[in-house]
Design a protein around this motif. Structure first.
Motif, mmCIF file in Angstrom:
data_model
loop_
_atom_site.group_PDB
_atom_site.id
_atom_site.type_symbol
_atom_site.label_atom_id
_atom_site.label_comp_id
_atom_site.label_asym_id
_atom_site.label_seq_id
_atom_site.Cartn_x
_atom_site.Cartn_y
_atom_site.Cartn_z
ATOM 1 N N HIS A 65 0.862 -1.185 0.000
ATOM 2 C CA HIS A 65 0.000 0.000 0.000
ATOM 3 C C HIS A 65 0.893 1.228 0.000
ATOM 4 N N GLU A 66 0.587 2.174 -0.861
ATOM 5 C CA GLU A 66 1.326 3.431 -0.901
ATOM 6 C C GLU A 66 0.383 4.550 -0.509
ATOM 7 N N ARG A 73 3.994 0.543 2.423
ATOM 8 C CA ARG A 73 3.854 -0.353 3.574
ATOM 9 C C ARG A 73 3.261 -1.667 3.102
ATOM 10 N N LEU A 74 3.706 -2.747 3.733
ATOM 11 C CA LEU A 74 3.074 -4.041 3.507
ATOM 12 C C LEU A 74 1.885 -4.130 4.452
ATOM 13 N N GLY A 107 1.152 -3.322 8.915
ATOM 14 C CA GLY A 107 -0.229 -3.094 9.293
ATOM 15 C C GLY A 107 -1.082 -4.332 9.067
ATOM 16 N N PHE A 108 -2.083 -4.500 9.911
ATOM 17 C CA PHE A 108 -3.010 -5.634 9.803
ATOM 18 C C PHE A 108 -4.428 -5.077 9.789
ATOM 19 N N PRO A 130 -6.537 1.339 4.132
ATOM 20 C CA PRO A 130 -6.686 1.539 5.573
ATOM 21 C C PRO A 130 -7.317 2.891 5.880
ATOM 22 N N GLN A 131 -8.124 2.911 6.915
ATOM 23 C CA GLN A 131 -8.752 4.151 7.359
ATOM 24 C C GLN A 131 -7.760 4.940 8.206
ATOM 25 N N PRO A 132 -7.861 6.259 8.226
ATOM 26 C CA PRO A 132 -6.954 7.048 9.062
ATOM 27 C C PRO A 132 -7.038 6.592 10.522
#
Length: 189
Positions: A65-66, A73-74, A107-108, A130-132
């Motif tokens: 994810h960028e 990030r993975l 991140g998970f 992902p949400q903030p």
């Protein structure tokens, strides 16, 4: 077929490309799912395989994810066997035992189900961003790069062979450790 030299070889890189009319080559992406993060080439399927070894995970997917600032990030998307029983820190600890540090997702994201395409395969483009505030802040790997540059500046000036010459025979196997201590002292001088 591309060389007249005997024994010449052609290797597949896994990159997808095309020739442009001007003769240059345009890189279009990868043939596989391999990604590059923090200088390492990572195959998300390897991480998914390790993730699926956890007894409380039903399904999992990993993707790069960028964010808007260009940081990569993975992320691991997880469907647990029982909702609310797994934590990010528990999964991070589990994967840290099975994978090198650079392959552990930062991140998970816990989902009820993974998005599937018409063929039943995971629709990676359908995985939610992902949400903030949903992810823990990531450690800044630029600090590692700055440390490596500093070591590269200091190490050539050190006479490490001289520093470990005086060791008696009993300490001789510790030469690398002694050299590391000498380097550490010099770095923080």
């Amino acid at each position: 077929p591309f060389s007249a030299a005997p024994g010449a070889r052609l290797y597949k890189t896994g990159d997808r490309a095309r020739y442009l009319p001007d003769g240059n080559i345009q890189l279009l992406g990868r043939l596989d799912e391999q990604v590059k993060i923090h200088g390492f080439r990572v195959e998300p399927a390897e991480i998914e395989s390790a993730l699926m070894q956890h007894p409380e995970i039903r399904h999992g997917a990993v993707r790069l994810h960028e964010d808007g600032a260009g940081r990569k990030r993975l992320l691991a998307y997880v469907v647990a066997t029982r909702e609310g029983t797994l934590t990010s820190s528990a999964l991070r600890a589990f994967l840290s035992q099975k994978l090198p540090h650079y392959m552990v997702p930062s991140g998970f994201i816990f989902l009820r189900s993974l998005p599937l395409g018409p063929t039943g395969k995971i629709d990676r483009r359908g995985l939610p961003a992902p949400q903030p505030g949903e992810l823990e802040p990531e450690r800044d790997h630029r600090d590692d790069e700055q440390d490596a540059q500093r070591v590269g500046q200091v190490a050539p000036d050190l006479d490490l062979a001289h520093a470990v010459d005086g060791l008696d025979a009993a300490l001789h196997p510790l030469q690398p450790e002694v050299a590391a201590v000498v380097l550490g002292v010099r770095l923080f001088d």
